[in-house]
Design an enzyme around this catalytic site. Structure first.
Site, PDB file in Angstrom:
ATOM      1  N   HIS A 250      46.464 -11.331 -49.321  1.00  0.00           N
ATOM      2  CA  HIS A 250      45.557 -12.469 -49.126  1.00  0.00           C
ATOM      3  C   HIS A 250      44.727 -12.765 -50.363  1.00  0.00           C
ATOM      4  O   HIS A 250      44.264 -11.845 -51.038  1.00  0.00           O
ATOM      5  CB  HIS A 250      44.598 -12.177 -47.971  1.00  0.00           C
ATOM      6  CG  HIS A 250      45.260 -12.205 -46.625  1.00  0.00           C
ATOM      7  ND1 HIS A 250      45.669 -13.363 -46.037  1.00  0.00           N
ATOM      8  CD2 HIS A 250      45.588 -11.204 -45.773  1.00  0.00           C
ATOM      9  CE1 HIS A 250      46.223 -13.079 -44.858  1.00  0.00           C
ATOM     10  NE2 HIS A 250      46.189 -11.781 -44.680  1.00  0.00           N
TER      11      HIS A 250
ATOM     12  N   VAL B  35      47.357  15.450 -35.689  1.00  0.00           N
ATOM     13  CA  VAL B  35      46.107  16.214 -35.646  1.00  0.00           C
ATOM     14  C   VAL B  35      45.511  16.071 -34.259  1.00  0.00           C
ATOM     15  O   VAL B  35      45.263  14.965 -33.784  1.00  0.00           O
ATOM     16  CB  VAL B  35      45.129  15.714 -36.723  1.00  0.00           C
ATOM     17  CG1 VAL B  35      43.812  16.463 -36.628  1.00  0.00           C
ATOM     18  CG2 VAL B  35      45.752  15.880 -38.111  1.00  0.00           C
TER      19      VAL B  35
HETATM   20  C1  LIG Z   1      49.202  -8.349 -36.647  1.00  0.00           C
HETATM   21  C2  LIG Z   1      48.671  -7.877 -37.953  1.00  0.00           C
HETATM   22  C3  LIG Z   1      48.848  -8.638 -39.103  1.00  0.00           C
HETATM   23  C4  LIG Z   1      48.331  -8.212 -40.329  1.00  0.00           C
HETATM   24  N1  LIG Z   1      48.576  -8.942 -41.436  1.00  0.00           N
HETATM   25  C5  LIG Z   1      48.084  -8.509 -42.634  1.00  0.00           C
HETATM   26  C6  LIG Z   1      48.347  -9.253 -43.819  1.00  0.00           C
HETATM   27  O1  LIG Z   1      49.067 -10.242 -43.807  1.00  0.00           O
HETATM   28  N2  LIG Z   1      47.756  -8.848 -44.976  1.00  0.00           N
HETATM   29  C7  LIG Z   1      46.963  -7.753 -45.020  1.00  0.00           C
HETATM   30  O2  LIG Z   1      46.435  -7.472 -46.079  1.00  0.00           O
HETATM   31  N3  LIG Z   1      46.768  -7.004 -43.931  1.00  0.00           N
HETATM   32  C8  LIG Z   1      47.311  -7.353 -42.735  1.00  0.00           C
HETATM   33  N4  LIG Z   1      47.092  -6.613 -41.623  1.00  0.00           N
HETATM   34  C9  LIG Z   1      46.342  -5.389 -41.759  1.00  0.00           C
HETATM   35  C10 LIG Z   1      47.173  -4.232 -42.316  1.00  0.00           C
HETATM   36  O3  LIG Z   1      48.421  -4.174 -41.682  1.00  0.00           O
HETATM   37  C11 LIG Z   1      46.411  -2.957 -42.076  1.00  0.00           C
HETATM   38  O4  LIG Z   1      45.140  -3.106 -42.597  1.00  0.00           O
HETATM   39  C12 LIG Z   1      47.032  -1.746 -42.723  1.00  0.00           C
HETATM   40  O5  LIG Z   1      48.403  -1.642 -42.430  1.00  0.00           O
HETATM   41  C13 LIG Z   1      46.304  -0.523 -42.264  1.00  0.00           C
HETATM   42  O6  LIG Z   1      46.882   0.614 -42.802  1.00  0.00           O
HETATM   43  P1  LIG Z   1      46.352   2.035 -42.420  1.00  0.00           P
HETATM   44  O7  LIG Z   1      47.012   2.966 -43.336  1.00  0.00           O
HETATM   45  O8  LIG Z   1      44.898   2.004 -42.350  1.00  0.00           O
HETATM   46  O9  LIG Z   1      46.795   2.244 -40.907  1.00  0.00           O
HETATM   47  P2  LIG Z   1      48.214   2.586 -40.258  1.00  0.00           P
HETATM   48  O10 LIG Z   1      49.304   1.925 -40.934  1.00  0.00           O
HETATM   49  O11 LIG Z   1      48.072   2.346 -38.798  1.00  0.00           O
HETATM   50  O12 LIG Z   1      48.376   4.129 -40.535  1.00  0.00           O
HETATM   51  C14 LIG Z   1      47.773   5.108 -39.780  1.00  0.00           C
HETATM   52  C15 LIG Z   1      48.710   6.270 -39.646  1.00  0.00           C
HETATM   53  O13 LIG Z   1      48.039   7.347 -39.055  1.00  0.00           O
HETATM   54  C16 LIG Z   1      48.901   8.034 -38.193  1.00  0.00           C
HETATM   55  N5  LIG Z   1      48.082   8.783 -37.247  1.00  0.00           N
HETATM   56  C17 LIG Z   1      47.306   8.285 -36.267  1.00  0.00           C
HETATM   57  N6  LIG Z   1      46.710   9.265 -35.602  1.00  0.00           N
HETATM   58  C18 LIG Z   1      47.090  10.422 -36.192  1.00  0.00           C
HETATM   59  C19 LIG Z   1      46.785  11.781 -35.931  1.00  0.00           C
HETATM   60  N7  LIG Z   1      45.967  12.159 -34.977  1.00  0.00           N
HETATM   61  N8  LIG Z   1      47.375  12.726 -36.708  1.00  0.00           N
HETATM   62  C20 LIG Z   1      48.226  12.369 -37.725  1.00  0.00           C
HETATM   63  N9  LIG Z   1      48.516  11.085 -37.988  1.00  0.00           N
HETATM   64  C21 LIG Z   1      47.962  10.122 -37.230  1.00  0.00           C
HETATM   65  C22 LIG Z   1      49.701   6.924 -37.593  1.00  0.00           C
HETATM   66  O14 LIG Z   1      50.920   7.384 -37.053  1.00  0.00           O
HETATM   67  C23 LIG Z   1      49.898   5.977 -38.777  1.00  0.00           C
HETATM   68  O15 LIG Z   1      51.074   6.251 -39.475  1.00  0.00           O
HETATM   69  C24 LIG Z   1      47.612  -7.012 -40.389  1.00  0.00           C
HETATM   70  C25 LIG Z   1      47.476  -6.239 -39.247  1.00  0.00           C
HETATM   71  C26 LIG Z   1      48.021  -6.656 -38.046  1.00  0.00           C
HETATM   72  C27 LIG Z   1      47.912  -5.830 -36.841  1.00  0.00           C
END
Ligand SMILES: Cc1cc2nc3c(=O)[nH]c(=O)nc-3n(C[C@H](O)[C@H](O)[C@H](O)COP(=O)(O)OP(=O)(O)OC[C@H]3O[C@@H](n4cnc5c(N)ncnc54)[C@H](O)[C@@H]3O)c2cc1C
Ligand SMILES: Cc1cc2nc3c(=O)[nH]c(=O)nc-3n(C[C@H](O)[C@H](O)[C@H](O)COP(=O)(O)OP(=O)(O)OC[C@H]3O[C@@H](n4cnc5c(N)ncnc54)[C@H](O)[C@@H]3O)c2cc1C
Lengths: 418, 477
Positions: free
Chosen positions: B50, B173
């Site tokens: 974005h 975890v």
């Molecule tokens: C519909 C939608 C559209 C989006 N579009 C955009 C976009 O166009 N552009 C943009 O910049 N962002 C977008 N986003 C946001 C973006 O996808 C997220 O901000 C980003 O993927 C978050 O990454 P993360 O690593 O924080 O979380 P996640 O990808 O959810 O990673 C978290 C990980 O933690 C693991 N986990 C959870 N609990 C545990 C546990 N207890 N022990 C071990 N592992 C665990 C999970 O399995 C997962 O793999 C969008 C989100 C959504 C839902």
């Protein structure tokens, strides 16, 4: 660059029959390119019987049917490359393929036969809502797991779509000890052959639910169940008719799509209804010297018709290579009133033989007349007791009739009340 | 062994943090509950980098968005991750919406977004010929882009692992105890000790925080559903086409993906059926199509090859929460990373590194790399490149996925890469085998065969995505 009289793409029943026919007609320099490890195409995984009733007059299994052709091929000096994927056919008939023994192959062909078969319509194309769980697969994939790899793809099965592969898999899975809970068909009729409905479902007490579809899938890792619902006239699910059926496998048998990426990329015109190339009576596409036959041209339910069609293409290719194929103006063909399409889409006025027009109808018809016309002139008219979308039909056209028709004329096949 | 740092969650945030930290002389473990990286929100989102005009000026979200977006081309270049700077337009359908456009423009300028321009309907139509005739004007943002989110995560993990980070999969975890000076994490892969914890567990960050007694925030899950259209519909949009935002989100967008498919979505529904609910719903999907047609009337379902859903991790504060926990000395939360979290992720990683530096000494390793070699992509090669490649290794001459032209060699590479693929979906995300129009109908069983062979297990031990997602059962009689 290697040169070759005829390159056949795809070594299924279509490719083999076309190659053999061309060979018989005096073309000896032929190369068949096949992606899989063996010749035989989809027949290799169809271990049920029901092949060859028309062509050989006996009931064979898929591999047995294929073997008859494979044996014939090995008696000739037709060159074969299996495990070889064709990547491209250029506008001047250079075929590019690759494999792990020759590397990248390029062959300049005088003529090419496209015989790539078809693929199954996947789940995504249906947009069933629900989970990402495993256990949702096309019936053909399931068939491959059971028949070729020897593994059970599931234990409690719902089948969506009553195409022939779905029907056959219903029986196969039952014989392997799985429970097939239902076959759901969106339309008010089955898309499969009547004989398959009787032999694969009725004989095993498997319910066929017409006007019914899967609206949702459930399960986190592996599929746990599906919600089915009845549909109305517009094929939309009727609220309140939902029913949950526990199952670990959903098999899809929801149609086949001719595998025409090569043709499309090569710039060959496709018919939007068949999704196969537009061809003339020798199955020559709009590109001179490129022919098409089998499921890549139109989806067949009987391999016997594939063989027949492919022999025509093989003969056409041989004529072309020998410089004997005559070209005049074209007469086009057209389906009307429930006749969905016609193959061939056009007929060369300079042709030298009778032509059969193959077609499918869009719904079930009973006690109707099948009429062939050109303008207002009726060429033939025949009473039909029953025609169904699951069964391919044909009408013959005599050579004299073709010769008598005006250039740019249109032959229409239509259905009228009897 | 006791790790200096345990990162919980291998989404795009966890993976990029791991990559950043892998340059230093500390021991790091990246813990992921799933069988692969990028199995949470990171695998199902719009994949837009974005511009940065959405987030409220002054928030962490706004700052990290603009910074992350600026960093994205560089890190994608370093790791050979597909990224394209395609630009975006926000469409307005009324004078009222033109007001919103003006607000977005002003906010963008305040956030430091470069190149923003308000354009009229005719110019918008020039940029995107297939948009509706009802468009009266638009906000044009040239700095916006698209990226492959899971490939970014996979690549970052590969780099991290190459530099010595331990990637532990199937490691959920479940509990954390603070032993004073270090933690013991009770996981499904056994106990793990670490001095510092970085909580990057996506929609589960609140649960993980509660394990150390931090209940200062709660994640509200909101689902978004998508359709993916076949490449033959790629002509429909070149820029990312947004609608004016409303109170529930950014409206439905139509965008090309880096692979040339068209993505339409998302809806925004508050999820009632659990944080991991990635089921698509009939209602959701039909809204997506209707609303997308408002922007581009030619959108239709005939081209749909798959549908999917992702879950946003929303916080009531409406901002990212990236900070030391108030409950514990050695615990960093990376929470509320909803959109534009993907765009911000490169900046989030740097931000977390700087936080950690406050307490842990970070000295650079003598040898490390931030780059990843481009994986072999047979489909993009010239004839002579292909010839040479097959000569070197014949496995590259055997095409497995015919829709996407993926070779056996590429699949073997994906399995043996650092933190490589262990299941069918893992192969699919790394190579695209099974992502084309037949969706694995032909090659699915071949991929199972290759996985089993390369991993030295039986075919029926291979899963779709780990856990109980079995593909086949026992041998037939
Ligand atoms: C519909 C939608 C559209 C989006 N579009 C955009 C976009 O166009 N552009 C943009 O910049 N962002 C977008 N986003 C946001 C973006 O996808 C997220 O901000 C980003 O993927 C978050 O990454 P993360 O690593 O924080 O979380 P996640 O990808 O959810 O990673 C978290 C990980 O933690 C693991 N986990 C959870 N609990 C545990 C546990 N207890 N022990 C071990 N592992 C665990 C999970 O399995 C997962 O793999 C969008 C989100 C959504 C839902
Ligand atoms: C599951 C199933 C059950 C059936 N049951 C019956 C039955 O009971 N009775 C009956 O009479 N008929 C049945 N049929 C119909 C009949 O068998 C098929 O119509 C017939 O096999 C089609 O032949 P084909 O050669 O056109 O296609 P295929 O058999 O599909 O052969 C096409 C070949 O081309 C190869 N190919 C494709 N692309 C390339 C490329 N780029 N490079 C190299 N090679 C390529 C493929 O690997 C394949 O081997 C069934 C069909 C199916 C699918």
């Amino acid at each position: 660059m290697r040169e070759c009289d005829l390159v056949v793409i795809g070594g299924g029943p279509a490719g083999m029959a076309a190659a053999l026919k061309a060979y018989e007609e005096g073309i000896k320099d032929i190369l068949i390119l096949e992606r899989a490890e063996t010749l035989g195409g989809i027949l290799e995984q169809c271990i049920h019987t029901g092949f060859g009733l028309h062509y050989f007059g006996e009931e064979l299994s898929g591999p047995e049917y294929a073997d008859r052709f494979i044996e014939e091929i090995y008696k000739t000096d037709i060159d074969i490359r299996v495990d070889t994927m064709v990547l491209n056919v250029s506008a001047d008939n250079v075929v590019t393929a690759c494999n792990n023994f020759d590397g990248l192959l390029q062959i300049k062909a005088k003529a090419v036969v496209l015989a790539m078969g078809c693929r199954e319509r996947p789940r995504g194309a249906l947009s069933i809502a629900g989970c990402r769980a495993s256990g949702i697969m096309t019936a053909g994939t399931a068939q491959k797991y059971v028949n070729l790899d020897g593994y059970m793809p599931g234990h409690e099965v719902v089948i969506l779509g009553s195409g022939d592969i779905g029907l056959i898999m219903a029986r196969r899975m039952t014989l392997e000890g799985a429970k097939v809970k239902a076959v759901c068909e969106l339309m008010p009729y089955s898309g499969g052959l009547t004989r398959n409905i009787v032999q694969c479902l009725e004989d095993f007490g498997i319910p066929l639910r017409l006007s019914c579809t899967v609206v949702k899938t459930h399960g986190k890792d592996r599929l746990e169940g599906v919600t089915v619902a009845n549909v109305d006239k517009n094929l939309k699910p009727i609220l309140g008719t939902e029913e949950y059926i526990p199952c670990d496998t959903l098999m899809l048998s929801v149609g086949l799509i001719p595998e025409n990426e090569l043709s499309k990329n090569s710039g060959i015109d496709l018919d939007p209804v068949t999704n196969g190339p537009v061809v003339d009576e020798y199955r020559e596409t709009v590109r001179k010297g490129v022919f098409a036959c089998g499921n890549v041209l139109q989806v067949h339910d009987l391999v016997d018709y594939v063989t027949e069609e492919s022999q025509i293409a093989g003969e056409g290719a041989a004529k072309f290579i020998k410089g004997e194929k005559e070209y005049g103006g074209y007469i086009s063909t057209k389906g009307e009133n429930g006749v969905r399409y016609i193959v061939p889409q056009r007929i060369n006025k300079a042709t030298d033989k009778d032509v059969k027009l193959y077609f499918r109808v869009g719904k079930v018809f009973r006690n109707v007349k099948l009429v062939v016309k050109c303008g207002d002139e009726i060429i033939s008219s025949k009473k039909k007791n029953k025609m169904t979308p699951g069964e391919m039909e044909y009408v013959p056209i005599k050579l004299e009739t073709i010769k008598a028709l005006p250039e740019n004329g249109v032959i229409t096949v239509t259905i009228e009340e009897a | 062994m006791r790790y200096d740092v345990a990162i919980v969650g291998a989404g795009v945030c966890g993976a990029l943090i791991a990559r950043e930290l892998s340059a230093y002389n500390i021991s790091v473990a990246l813990l992921e509950r799933a069988n692969d990286v990028a199995m949470g929100t990171t695998k199902a989102n719009s994949a837009i980098v974005h511009g940065g005009f959405d987030a409220v000026t002054g928030t962490l979200k706004a700052k990290l968005n603009v910074k992350g977006t600026a960093l994205m081309p560089k890190i994608c270049g370093e790791m050979n991750v597909p990224y394209r700077n395609n630009g975006s337009v926000v469409l307005a359908f009324s004078e009222n919406e033109m007001e919103t456009i003006k607000t977005l423009y002003d906010r963008g300028i305040a956030n430091g977004v470069e190149g923003l321009e308000i354009i009229d309907g005719a110019r918008a139509k020039e940029l995107e010929p297939h948009i509706s005739d009802d468009v009266v004007g638009a906000l044009f943002c040239p700095s916006s882009g698209i990226v492959c989110p899971y490939e970014l995560t996979i690549a970052a993990t590969e780099v991290a692992v190459t530099n010595g980070v331990e990637f532990i999969r199937n490691c959920e975890v479940k509990s954390i105890s603070d032993n004073g000076g270090f933690y013991t994490l009770g996981t499904t892969a056994g106990d793990i000790e670490a001095t510092y914890i970085i909580n990057a567990a996506g929609t589960h960050t609140d649960e993980v925080a509660r394990m150390i007694g931090d209940s200062s925030f709660e994640v509200i899950s909101r689902k978004g559903e998508y359709y993916l259209l076949d490449k033959s519909y790629g002509y429909l949009a070149d820029h990312t086409v947004f609608q004016c935002p409303n109170y529930m989100g950014k409206g439905v967008l139509v965008t090309p993906s880096v692979d040339g498919n068209i993505l339409i979505g998302p809806t925004a529904l508050d999820v009632s059926d659990g944080k991991d609910s990635i089921e698509t719903t009939p209602e959701g999907l039909s809204t997506v199509v209707e609303r997308a047609q408002k922007s581009i009337p030619e959108v239709n379902l005939r081209g749909a090859i798959t549908s999917f859903a992702g879950v946003r991790a929303h916080l009531a504060s409406e901002d990212f929460l990236i900070d030391w926990s108030a409950q514990s000395e050695r615990f960093i939360n990376v929470a509320g990373i909803e959109s534009p979290g993907l765009s911000a992720a490169p900046a989030i990683a740097l931000y977390v590194k700087d936080l950690l530096k406050e307490k842990l000494e970070l000295s650079e390793k003598a040898n490390y790399t931030m780059t990843r070699k481009a994986p072999v992509r047979f489909r993009h090669m010239t004839k002579s490149e292909r010839e040479a490649l097959i000569k070197k290794n014949p496995a590259y001459g055997r095409i497995i996925c015919r829709c996407e032209t993926i070779t056996e060699g590429e699949i073997i590479d994906a399995i043996h890469a650092p933190a490589g693929a262990r299941d069918v979906d893992g192969v699919k995300r790394r190579t695209r085998a099974g992502m084309g129009r037949c969706q694995g109908g032909f090659c699915g069983s071949k991929v199972v065969e290759i996985l089993a062979r390369e991993l030295g297990v039986e075919m029926n031990e291979i899963t779709k995505f780990g856990g109980e997602s079995k593909i086949i059962y026992e041998r037939t009689k």
